[in-house]
Motif scaffolding. Structure first.
Motif: not given
Length: 138
Positions: A47-55, A75-86
């Motif tokens: 379910k979490v990964f579907q959100r990451l796919v959508k983004e 190199e382009e993906v920060t943990l903040l970007h991941i946090y913000t998506v979720i």
């Protein structure tokens, strides 16, 4: 009570960080493989990964040999970007009572919660998936 702001990391964010960290190797992995590796619920991870796919952070391939893989350079993906998506942008709130006025006039924690939140956000902002893959967490 819940912990204030960013210091508490939800299970969904934790699943996203750990799963994305696994994908940083460049491998395609199924939700089942990732869930078994980090010993979590496959359903929740999927379910979490579907959100990451959508983004657009992760690509998904169906069928035999399918699974998830990074859609961007680690190199382009920060943990903040991941946090913000979720979770959305981290809140700047530092009061455990979620109040505008303090019954003590000043916070019993002084500026500690604000500093911890600030440091945590800086860490997320400055740490990429490539850093995780290289073992270079600061």
């Amino acid at each position: 009570f819940q912990m204030s702001g960013v210091v508490a990391v939800s299970e969904a964010v934790s699943l996203a960080f750990h799963g994305m960290g696994l994908l940083a190797s460049g491998r395609r992995m199924s939700a089942k493989e990732m869930a078994e590796t980090v010993k979590v619920s496959e359903a929740h991870l999927a379910k979490v990964f579907q959100r990451l796919v959508k983004e657009g952070l992760v690509a998904s391939t169906r069928g035999p040999g399918g699974g998830f893989e990074l859609a961007k350079d680690p190199e382009e993906v920060t943990l903040l970007h991941i946090y913000t998506v979720i979770e959305g942008l981290p809140r700047a709130e530092h009061c455990l009572l979620h109040s505008d006025t303090c019954p003590f006039g000043t916070c019993i924690f002084g500026s500690m919660l604000e500093k911890m939140t600030g440091e945590f956000v800086e860490y997320l902002k400055n740490t990429t998936l490539a850093d995780l893959q290289r073992g270079e967490t600061r």
